[in-house]
Enzyme design. Structure first.
Site: not given
Ligand SMILES: Cc1ncc(C[n+]2csc(CCOP(=O)(O)OP(=O)(O)O)c2C)c(N)n1
Ligand SMILES: Cc1ncc(C[n+]2csc(CCOP(=O)(O)OP(=O)(O)O)c2C)c(N)n1
Ligand SMILES: [Mg+2]
Ligand SMILES: [Mg+2]
Lengths: 383, 335, 383, 335
Positions: C276, C280, C289
């Protein structure tokens, strides 16, 4: 280093980050796969090397366990137990599970595992309050390190994982053992629990007593897996297959798995192949879904018989052992009959005792209401 | 609600369990799209034998023993309904429906709404419901309040043998999802009923007993005890009416208000815990709509706010005749 | 013979009943295990044999898909979409999933799969109503044989299974394809759905787009499995591993799995390794992260780039194709901008339209209340 | 309930999200047995940043990013609590707590009772709660009624920044399981609060605004709109009191009854669907206890009985000032 860092620190195969080409298996699946044949001791050359003390201990407890199952079933017929899900035929699993644990380990039984709980050392009568209908859990789970008998299937699996994880965080070498049935492996909680265990590297062992049925549903309608132990590879933990009626084999496989967990090796999934000789419970009619021949076939593979044969072969089945085992079993049965002869005296007000640490205002009112009703009733009876 | 065609006729005598079984069988005969699925519904006929003989008559494709996983069962039923079937799901006991809560609330209840009516889900979720049968823990929950609060679900519970048949036929025929709560302790009560007679459709309350003093408003497993209490109340000089709601959703406000307004006194009775129970909705709603007709507050007699007790103590928890009459006595008769 | 009898009838290895010694694997696990290396076409000799028409089609759609992702993300920045979970970097999976299906098959997308839904033929604007915030599902699932975008993770898995099962019972050769992410495999519904699929032998394919993260949680915290495809063996179905950025490879693996399902071969679990590239959703901050280098590394393995290279190698990337693809993509983006330029006119009374087939008395009252409020408001505005 | 020690002092200014974060941090500092676990609670700090910085300060063992499985999370927390820890679980959104319903109802709520007090479970389940933030479907449910009806759970929801801090500290210190509902739309509202000041403990309602005409009884996300309505009501000549319940279980009947008895008129306001909602319990209970003091029935202003609407329509669903004032107007002032 925190416990949670274990994989990154100890496993150089773990890719640091998610990169293209992060494609090779992160763990080698081969060692995780169960052997094609279930592990056996009795009737194999390994039986000759098995510890005689252990075999005799297993024998005594299997005999007592069988008697316990019979007596409890009889008590249901007399209306003295509300219900009893017998583990007749599965005594090898139940007893070996208990013996594989240290006193400070924890057991998480399912609703069929009363015998495992008793074999662990919980008072046989206290273990039965749930099924008698007099109280939910009759023993102190903390004192006995035995969780309540668990009815909602597979829900005890994550409990065992959480407890094992907490023990590891505390630096204790406590291990948790969760028991469940073949049917329970279909529940989401089984899956979620095993995955948590693997990711947390928790010191927990899962014992699936695969007795071929979930009430009436045969294994072929429950799973299409090669074996249930093959599910382990999907979590990255080892799966082991064992003859569940071979007490020495179950004991050995569980002892190894517990030891592995205790020494930081992580979780193991053990599938024990066994059979529920009685109906699901006294309320069930097993003729509706299985043939009598099946039962007969399994009786030839009875766990006590297998153990007797092995003991006899090695000259260990002396009269004294047989008598001792029978006496022990009878004493327990007699105690059950005596204790359950009459209904216990229960305090209805106990209903309100343990809903919260302190009852709410509403509960206090409800308790007062019940107390008044009981007083009024007593008055009527007194007249 | 739709009214199912009644192809069968002739008086039958039997238990509620048998009537439910007959309803399933008749529905499956009448409509090939009706499929039953759940744990042990096949050869065993379900642990309460409600699906007895269905696999024998209709085959394992129509009455399917599923793997042991309630979310999986209900989720699979959703997919089957999307393809045009009418699944009837059996949950083995109330508490074992909780694993399916997400499927129920987030999909079953909402799918019609989420798709602007394009994907209605005609699913019936049968739940053996409540206590009073000596079941050990987790076998006697009464969970209607969770369902009744979830928009998109119908919540139905029969209290008579005839209703067990009729309402289950209606539920299966409904194009909306229905949570069908079968009072366990009424499973084995016998009565005569006529499958062809038709019953009031889902959403209609029925006055089971007329009365002039006050009304007991109830449903499902508590109907018999309410009728018993009404009998006993005669000795105290009260002539109690008993209203059987039959469905919580839709809630038959018109009928309930009519009787409450005419009598001015009402007690709601159910066995689920009282706090936040369906009785709260009934009492609040009747009070709001009938306020000036009330001689006393609408009272509630319910299970205590405790986890369901062990079998030997359950009779203290379940509303009984005395507890109901105590409440009736508090309906401020002096004024 | 009923559909449910398939295993007993067709598989002589299935033991008739549960007997002692029913120990040999009922299914051979070996063919179920995924290969160690993910399947690839682009950049391998197989690319030379791939159908040029298919490669060009994939290219056009990948380019359009990328543009769709970009435009939707831009619309979130302008406040025109409530939220958008971009599938940038995952376009190969999204497009290949759509192309692997026949029109009468069913797709069960997760919340990230808007692009797959669009590639399947659903109107791009209707596919976005959920994320725009104007309506839940904007398309007719029955007409497009595309289930609503599914937010509660993995809950669509059993839906796909149930639909596939129903289709098979009806004698139709319809296949269902369920899409989900790596994180979704941890949910109980994934497990229960796959097990049902295997036991029912349902014509369903599961595509896990493993993009390495569930929001912020990396795969190493999600699973300890060798690969997610290894989970298949625990259900007795084949697991396949594929490079998720290789559109030709994903297309081939899915096409084979769909064909297998269509012809009675049962379910397949496919794990596609991908990434990805965006956060998100627009609301997420991925810098918390993961490292920027990770993104860079994956951009070198970009699905469009891989396909371009392969097309160029074979002389298939002509100017006309590039122009056509770009025009198509731009036309779609322009349509999105035009349509979403202003807020839509919505009817508040629609809130009550589809709760039940017929509104309850209570809903009618509530609708009347809202109508009165709207009328009062209108009056105030009119003044 | 226990009152957590307040080791921190000094006025702070911040949002509710920050107060919750401070409460977690202070609780973790004060008690090593407090562990946080959930999806994305680690490096990300949770999707609402309530756990921001906890992993950095306490390590991944104390603030644990779990796999994505809510029943697994709560079930794991049960086991941790059995070993003596105080787990604080984060559910990412209300609707994503449904998969954990079985663990919650059948174990978390009942374990103390099932073991005669031997295994209390001091678990806090934090749930970002309700709507009003433009969330797409399944992100705005209000599920307090399910929890409030489940004996064994405490159900708490703060409406102010100070309460967010104080009640969360109390919840974590409680030896009973607490479902802690955090109103999403109040996360970003700022205020001053003193962590050392202490707040009313769980189980105490607080009168946020005195009044002489009628009382609005509310909790959590609906407090601000009730205060706004009370302001607006002045123009109509009504002086409305506003009562913030703060916890549904325990329910502070004494305080609520006192104000209702003194005013004789009450409207219960919450955003969850009305049918079978917590408002039903509140209205029924207040009516039963205060019947002869009531000049009008206790009315309810709630969300409609529909699945939560898409963002562009949610303002029609959520109780607003006008809808509250309409209800106040129906409190039979003429009589
Ligand atoms: C969540 C849940 N669903 C259903 C049940 C009802 N039930 C009790 S035992 C049982 C079968 C269990 O089968 P298995 O796991 O194989 O264990 P066994 O009875 O064979 O020991 C079922 C369906 C339950 N207890 N919990
Ligand atoms: C049951 C449930 N729990 C939590 C969430 C919140 N949530 C939305 S997306 C997401 C991560 C999903 O990760 P993955 O399955 O890998 O899909 P990806 O986002 O990577 O496409 C989470 C936790 C949810 N939607 N449903
Ligand atoms: Mg079994
Ligand atoms: Mg992912």
């Amino acid at each position: 280093m925190t416990v949670m860092d274990h994989r990154d620190q100890s496993d150089p195969a773990v890719v640091p980050g998610w990169l293209p080409g992060a494609t090779a298996p992160r763990t080698d699946p081969a060692p995780l796969l169960p052997d094609a044949e279930p592990f056996r001791v009795l009737g194999t050359p390994a039986a000759d090397k098995a510890d005689p003390g252990l075999l005799r201990e297993l024998y005594r407890r299997l005999v007592a366990g069988r008697r316990y199952n019979q007596q409890a079933t009889t008590l249901t017929k007399q209306g003295r137990l509300a219900v009893y899900p017998a583990s007749t035929g599965q005594e090898a699993c139940q007893v070996a599970a208990a013996l594989a644990l240290r006193a400070d380990d924890w057991m998480f039984p399912s609703y069929r595992d009363t015998l495992a709980v008793v074999a662990r050392g919980v008072d046989p009568l206290q273990a039965l309050t749930l099924l008698r209908g007099s109280a939910h859990t009759g023993y102190d789970p903390r004192a006995t390190r035995t969780a309540p008998l668990c009815t909602p299937l597979a829900t005890q699996v994550p409990h065992a994982v959480g407890l094992a994880h907490a023990a590891r965080l505390a630096g204790d070498d406590t291990v948790a053992l969760a028991l469940l049935g073949d049917g329970g492996t279909s529940e989401g909680d089984f899956h979620e629990g095993l995955n948590f265990a693997a990711v947390l590297h928790a010191p927990v062992v899962f014992l699936v007593q695969n007795n071929g049925y979930a009430i009436s549903v045969p294994l072929t309608r429950q799973s299409a897996a090669p074996t249930l132990a093959h599910k382990a590879v999907g979590y990255g933990i080892p799966g082991r297959l064992v003859d569940g009626n071979d007490a020495a084999a179950v004991h050995q496989v569980l002892t190894e798995a517990v030891e592995r967990a205790r020494t930081g090796g992580g979780p193991t999934l053990v599938e024990a192949l066994t059979y529920r000789v009685e109906a699901h419970t006294n309320a069930d009619d097993a003729t509706r879904y299985r043939h009598a021949e099946e039962v007969t076939a399994w009786q030839a593979h009875d766990p006590i018989r297998l153990l007797e044969d092995a003991l006899r072969e090695r000259g260990l089945l002396d009269e004294q052992l047989v008598a001792e085992a029978a006496d022990e079993a009878e004493a327990m049965a007699a105690r059950m009959r005596a204790e359950f002869h009459a209904d216990p005296d229960l305090d209805p007000m106990s209903l309100f005792a343990h809903v919260y640490a302190e009852p709410t205002q509403q509960l206090r009112e409800q308790a007062a209401q019940l107390a008044a009703e009981l007083a009024a009733e007593a008055e009527v009876h007194a007249r | 609600m739709t009214t199912a065609t009644r192809e069968q006729s002739g008086l039958r005598t039997g238990t509620m369990a048998q009537a439910l079984n007959a309803a399933l069988r008749d529905a499956m005969r009448a409509d090939k799209s009706v499929h039953v699925l759940g744990e042990d519904v096949g050869a065993l006929g379900g642990v309460f034998r409600i699906t007895d003989g269905l696999t024998a008559e209709f085959g394992a494709d129509r009455c399917l023993d599923t793997p042991l996983a309630e979310a999986g069962i209900l989720g699979t039923a959703v997919g089957m309904a999307m393809y045009g079937l009418r699944p009837v799901v059996e949950m083995q006991f109330d508490a074992f429906a909780y694993p399916a809560m997400e499927q129920l609330v987030s999909h079953v209840a909402k799918m019609r709404n989420r798709t602007a009516g394009k994907l209605p889900l005609p699913i019936t979720v049968r739940v053996p419901y409540g206590g009073g049968i000596g079941g050990v823990e987790h076998h006697s929950d009464a969970s209607e309040a969770y369902y009744a609060h979830t928009p998109g679900l119908h919540v139905v519970t029969p209290a008579t043998v005839a209703d067990a048949y009729g309402l289950l036929r209606e539920a299966i025929a409904s194009d909306d999802p229905v949570v069908f709560l079968e009072p366990k302790r009424l499973y084995w009560g016998k009565a005569e009923w006529d499958p062809a007679a038709g019953v009031e459709p889902i959403g209609k309350a029925v006055l089971r007993r007329p009365g002039t003093s006050a009304v007991l408003v109830t449903y499902g497993p508590s109907l018999p005890v309410c009728l018993e209490a009404a009998e006993a109340a005669k000795a105290e000089g009260w002539d109690l009416a008993v209203l059987d709601l039959r469905s919580l959703v839709p809630f038959d406000e018109a009928t309930a208000c009519e009787v409450v307004r005419s009598l001015g006194r009402a007690v709601v009775v159910h066995e689920a815990s009282g706090f936040g129970g369906a009785g709260a909705e009934i009492a609040a709603r009747l009070t709001e709509k009938c306020f000036h007709h009330l001689a006393a507050p609408v009272l509630r007699v319910t299970g205590f706010d405790i986890p369901y007790p062990p079998p030997m103590l359950e009779h203290h928890h379940l509303p009984g005749v005395d507890r109901i009459l105590d409440a009736v006595a508090r309906l401020q008769w002096e004024e």
